[in-house]
Design a protein around this motif. Structure first.
Motif, PDB file in Angstrom:
ATOM      1  N   ASP A 181       1.710  37.728 -15.997  1.00 52.04           N
ATOM      2  CA  ASP A 181       2.491  37.091 -14.926  1.00 52.04           C
ATOM      3  C   ASP A 181       3.293  35.897 -15.423  1.00 52.04           C
ATOM      4  OD1 ASP A 181       1.623  38.878 -12.960  1.00 52.04           O
ATOM      5  OD2 ASP A 181      -0.214  37.715 -12.601  1.00 52.04           O
ATOM      6  N   THR A 182       3.340  35.707 -16.741  1.00 50.65           N
ATOM      7  CA  THR A 182       4.111  34.587 -17.305  1.00 50.65           C
ATOM      8  C   THR A 182       5.510  35.015 -17.741  1.00 50.65           C
ATOM      9  OG1 THR A 182       3.429  34.920 -19.627  1.00 50.65           O
ATOM     10  CG2 THR A 182       1.945  33.643 -18.193  1.00 50.65           C
ATOM     11  N   ILE A 183       5.815  36.281 -17.597  1.00 52.36           N
ATOM     12  CA  ILE A 183       7.098  36.797 -18.096  1.00 52.36           C
ATOM     13  C   ILE A 183       8.260  36.211 -17.296  1.00 52.36           C
ATOM     14  CG2 ILE A 183       8.501  38.864 -18.417  1.00 52.36           C
ATOM     15  CD1 ILE A 183       5.902  40.433 -18.779  1.00 52.36           C
ATOM     16  N   THR A 184       9.178  35.575 -18.003  1.00 51.83           N
ATOM     17  CA  THR A 184      10.392  35.017 -17.396  1.00 51.83           C
ATOM     18  C   THR A 184      11.530  35.114 -18.406  1.00 51.83           C
ATOM     19  OG1 THR A 184       9.816  32.785 -18.163  1.00 51.83           O
ATOM     20  CG2 THR A 184       9.178  33.379 -15.913  1.00 51.83           C
ATOM     21  N   THR A 231      10.216  57.852 -19.252  1.00 56.82           N
ATOM     22  CA  THR A 231       9.344  58.561 -18.317  1.00 56.82           C
ATOM     23  C   THR A 231       8.204  57.672 -17.831  1.00 56.82           C
ATOM     24  OG1 THR A 231       9.871  60.650 -19.435  1.00 56.82           O
ATOM     25  CG2 THR A 231       7.931  60.617 -17.998  1.00 56.82           C
ATOM     26  N   MET A 232       7.639  56.887 -18.741  1.00 53.86           N
ATOM     27  CA  MET A 232       6.555  55.981 -18.370  1.00 53.86           C
ATOM     28  C   MET A 232       7.034  54.992 -17.312  1.00 53.86           C
ATOM     29  SD  MET A 232       4.149  53.660 -20.892  1.00 53.86           S
ATOM     30  CE  MET A 232       3.545  55.123 -21.739  1.00 53.86           C
ATOM     31  N   TYR A 233       8.235  54.495 -17.485  1.00 51.16           N
ATOM     32  CA  TYR A 233       8.818  53.572 -16.509  1.00 51.16           C
ATOM     33  C   TYR A 233       8.986  54.254 -15.154  1.00 51.16           C
ATOM     34  CZ  TYR A 233      12.216  50.387 -14.360  1.00 51.16           C
ATOM     35  OH  TYR A 233      12.868  49.533 -13.517  1.00 51.16           O
ATOM     36  N   ASP A 234       9.614  55.423 -15.154  1.00 49.79           N
ATOM     37  CA  ASP A 234       9.892  56.127 -13.896  1.00 49.79           C
ATOM     38  C   ASP A 234       8.617  56.478 -13.132  1.00 49.79           C
ATOM     39  OD1 ASP A 234      12.536  55.960 -14.440  1.00 49.79           O
ATOM     40  OD2 ASP A 234      12.902  58.111 -14.669  1.00 49.79           O
ATOM     41  N   ASN A 235       7.587  56.847 -13.859  1.00 51.08           N
ATOM     42  CA  ASN A 235       6.359  57.324 -13.217  1.00 51.08           C
ATOM     43  C   ASN A 235       5.409  56.205 -12.774  1.00 51.08           C
ATOM     44  OD1 ASN A 235       7.255  59.917 -13.625  1.00 51.08           O
ATOM     45  ND2 ASN A 235       5.959  60.307 -15.402  1.00 51.08           N
ATOM     46  N   HIS A 236       5.453  55.050 -13.456  1.00 54.12           N
ATOM     47  CA  HIS A 236       4.399  54.062 -13.218  1.00 54.12           C
ATOM     48  C   HIS A 236       4.871  52.634 -12.937  1.00 54.12           C
ATOM     49  CE1 HIS A 236       1.622  57.157 -14.509  1.00 54.12           C
ATOM     50  NE2 HIS A 236       2.256  57.278 -15.657  1.00 54.12           N
ATOM     51  N   ALA A 237       6.138  52.318 -13.196  1.00 52.56           N
ATOM     52  CA  ALA A 237       6.577  50.918 -13.090  1.00 52.56           C
ATOM     53  C   ALA A 237       6.440  50.371 -11.672  1.00 52.56           C
ATOM     54  CB  ALA A 237       8.009  50.776 -13.579  1.00 52.56           C
ATOM     55  N   ASN A 243       6.698  43.766  -7.382  1.00 49.77           N
ATOM     56  CA  ASN A 243       7.969  43.069  -7.166  1.00 49.77           C
ATOM     57  C   ASN A 243       8.245  42.001  -8.220  1.00 49.77           C
ATOM     58  OD1 ASN A 243       8.677  44.491  -4.807  1.00 49.77           O
ATOM     59  ND2 ASN A 243       7.269  43.220  -3.601  1.00 49.77           N
ATOM     60  N   LYS A 244       7.572  42.080  -9.340  1.00 49.95           N
ATOM     61  CA  LYS A 244       7.798  41.122 -10.433  1.00 49.95           C
ATOM     62  C   LYS A 244       8.978  41.626 -11.262  1.00 49.95           C
ATOM     63  CE  LYS A 244       4.209  38.836  -9.085  1.00 49.95           C
ATOM     64  NZ  LYS A 244       2.962  38.764  -9.857  1.00 49.95           N
ATOM     65  N   ASN A 246      11.006  40.412 -13.397  1.00 50.75           N
ATOM     66  CA  ASN A 246      11.095  40.094 -14.822  1.00 50.75           C
ATOM     67  C   ASN A 246      10.330  41.108 -15.676  1.00 50.75           C
ATOM     68  OD1 ASN A 246      12.746  37.750 -14.842  1.00 50.75           O
ATOM     69  ND2 ASN A 246      11.031  36.540 -14.068  1.00 50.75           N
ATOM     70  N   LYS A 247       9.300  41.719 -15.098  1.00 48.04           N
ATOM     71  CA  LYS A 247       8.549  42.741 -15.834  1.00 48.04           C
ATOM     72  C   LYS A 247       9.401  43.992 -16.020  1.00 48.04           C
ATOM     73  CE  LYS A 247       3.966  41.173 -14.322  1.00 48.04           C
ATOM     74  NZ  LYS A 247       2.653  41.572 -13.787  1.00 48.04           N
ATOM     75  N   TYR A 248      10.126  44.374 -14.971  1.00 47.77           N
ATOM     76  CA  TYR A 248      11.037  45.505 -15.080  1.00 47.77           C
ATOM     77  C   TYR A 248      12.082  45.242 -16.164  1.00 47.77           C
ATOM     78  CZ  TYR A 248       9.389  47.278 -10.502  1.00 47.77           C
ATOM     79  OH  TYR A 248       8.642  47.780  -9.461  1.00 47.77           O
ATOM     80  N   SER A 249      12.629  44.041 -16.132  1.00 43.22           N
ATOM     81  CA  SER A 249      13.691  43.698 -17.076  1.00 43.22           C
ATOM     82  C   SER A 249      13.188  43.686 -18.516  1.00 43.22           C
ATOM     83  CB  SER A 249      14.281  42.329 -16.729  1.00 43.22           C
ATOM     84  OG  SER A 249      14.898  42.353 -15.463  1.00 43.22           O
ATOM     85  N   LEU A 250      12.007  43.098 -18.730  1.00 45.39           N
ATOM     86  CA  LEU A 250      11.463  43.040 -20.085  1.00 45.39           C
ATOM     87  C   LEU A 250      11.271  44.445 -20.649  1.00 45.39           C
ATOM     88  CD1 LEU A 250      10.257  41.435 -22.447  1.00 45.39           C
ATOM     89  CD2 LEU A 250       8.042  41.560 -21.300  1.00 45.39           C
ATOM     90  N   TRP A 251      10.720  45.350 -19.838  1.00 40.05           N
ATOM     91  CA  TRP A 251      10.513  46.717 -20.307  1.00 40.05           C
ATOM     92  C   TRP A 251      11.849  47.411 -20.614  1.00 40.05           C
ATOM     93  CZ3 TRP A 251       6.446  49.667 -21.782  1.00 40.05           C
ATOM     94  CH2 TRP A 251       6.683  51.052 -21.915  1.00 40.05           C
ATOM     95  N   SER A 252      12.802  47.262 -19.693  1.00 40.23           N
ATOM     96  CA  SER A 252      14.086  47.938 -19.854  1.00 40.23           C
ATOM     97  C   SER A 252      14.848  47.445 -21.082  1.00 40.23           C
ATOM     98  CB  SER A 252      14.951  47.739 -18.608  1.00 40.23           C
ATOM     99  OG  SER A 252      14.343  48.311 -17.480  1.00 40.23           O
ATOM    100  N   VAL A 253      14.815  46.124 -21.297  1.00 43.38           N
ATOM    101  CA  VAL A 253      15.569  45.541 -22.403  1.00 43.38           C
ATOM    102  C   VAL A 253      14.819  45.654 -23.727  1.00 43.38           C
ATOM    103  CG1 VAL A 253      16.595  43.420 -23.333  1.00 43.38           C
ATOM    104  CG2 VAL A 253      16.788  43.935 -20.882  1.00 43.38           C
ATOM    105  N   CYS A 254      13.598  45.127 -23.762  1.00 41.97           N
ATOM    106  CA  CYS A 254      12.882  44.959 -25.040  1.00 41.97           C
ATOM    107  C   CYS A 254      12.075  46.174 -25.475  1.00 41.97           C
ATOM    108  CB  CYS A 254      11.957  43.745 -24.951  1.00 41.97           C
ATOM    109  SG  CYS A 254      12.852  42.186 -24.755  1.00 41.97           S
TER     110      CYS A 254
END
Length: 356
Positions: A181-184, A231-237, A243-244, A246-254
């Motif tokens: 929960d520290t992801i920003t 696929t992991m993102y689509d199925n489980h994110a 509603n965090k 920044n977690k979506y963004s970190l996964w998508s980018v990094c």
């Protein structure tokens, strides 16, 4: 063998300069290249130094275009100088090719192709249609030889790769992001902040997935692993990240985009131009026409942004998420093309062995 080579050099050295010039000229652009290389030390070949350097420059451009997926620019060269398709060289993105030097640890970029031909670079990057077209200007024997050099056991795979191990590392990153929960995003440093655990898991994935800096055999990267991340993102994110944002963004980018940067150009061209667009052969460019590779240090895919469905730069990770389905279709098409391409050379090799 060495004695025979020395005899050939001595025989060449006994020929008049005008005869040597005629031999090289009739052999095309590669004639001067091969003549100088096989006749090293012959003073008469100093006459051909200019032509030799010109051929080297043409070869360098051809290999560079191949490494970057710039197929249109490459075709202009190999159509005019098909003899270059048999020549080998080493090519990589030098610091002069970049607006700034991008550390390999940040973004994998393109590997250094060591002592390889343009045709071999195409195949390792899964540019099968282009390899078929260029191959029409090569002999069957030459293509068989080049194929065997990069796939010595006849399998068109990425070598030194364990898909199960890679998926474990991918899952570990997903779980770490879920619990963190520290992801920003830090606007001042232009980077993501995260827990030490998340960073360690992310770097472990990078260390495993990052292609070797020098590439000689096998496919550049297994595209199905990038698809596994999508696929992991689509199925489980949605279930895990909530509603965090920044977690979506970190996964998508990094994660997703960093892995996309490892892909062979046969996949990366479509991805960078926008998987929802009809791809073109000019190279790996974004929707705004900028290069995927030649970028400023504060605008690097896989570090600062990911590429959206239509090739646009994106930072949020919840928009335009139809990417996985379209990329899966691309993977299936490439798999069929790979199977058909491999059949030409693996079966041909077995038939030759049977005749022997």
């Amino acid at each position: 063998m060495e004695s025979r080579k020395n005899d050939e050099q001595q025989n060449l050295s006994s020929l008049p300069d005008e005869v040597l010039l005629r031999i090289a000229t009739l052999s095309g652009a590669s004639g001067f290249y091969n003549l100088v290389r096989t006749s090293k030390g012959m003073s008469s070949l100093c006459l051909f130094k200019k032509e030799y350097q010109q051929t080297l420059e043409l070869l360098r451009k051809l290999l560079s275009h191949g490494a970057l997926g710039e197929l249109e620019a490459a075709e202009k060269i190999w159509r005019e100088h098909p003899d270059l398709l048999t020549l080998r060289g080493t090519v990589f993105l030098s610091s002069e090719s970049l607006l700034y030097r991008i550390p390999f640890a940040q973004n994998p970029g393109r590997p250094k192709y060591v002592n390889r031909t343009f045709w071999q670079i195409l195949i390792m990057n899964e540019e099968y249609e282009e390899a078929e077209e260029a191959g029409k200007l090569m002999t069957a024997e030459e293509k068989q030889k080049q194929f065997a050099e990069i796939f010595p056991d006849g399998k068109m795979i990425k070598y030194d790769w364990d898909s199960e191990e890679a998926k474990k590392l991918l899952q570990a990153v997903f779980d770490a992001i879920t619990d963190d929960d520290t992801i920003t995003w830090n606007n001042e440093t232009q980077s993501f902040e995260m827990s030490d655990t998340t960073r360690q898991k992310l770097h472990a994935l990078y260390q495993y997935a990052k292609p070797k800096s020098e590439h000689e055999i096998g496919l550049v990267f297994p595209a199905d692993f990038y698809l596994a991340a999508l696929t992991m993102y689509d199925n489980h994110a949605d279930k895990k990240f909530g509603n965090k944002w920044n977690k979506y963004s970190l996964w998508s980018v990094c994660v997703e985009e960093w892995l996309a940067g490892c892909l062979g150009t046969g996949f990366l061209r479509s991805h960078s131009q926008g998987i929802g667009n009809k791809s073109h052969r000019s190279g790996c460019v974004l929707a705004d026409g900028s290069s995927y590779f030649r970028r400023h240090v504060d605008s690097i895919p896989g570090v600062h942004f990911f590429v959206g469905y239509y090739g646009t730069v994106m930072c949020g990770g919840v928009e335009e998420r139809a990417i996985a389905a379209f990329f899966r279709n691309l993977c299936q098409a490439k798999t069929r093309a790979r199977t058909e391409f491999m059949r030409q050379y693996v079966l041909a090799e077995k038939s030759t062995c049977l005749v022997c």
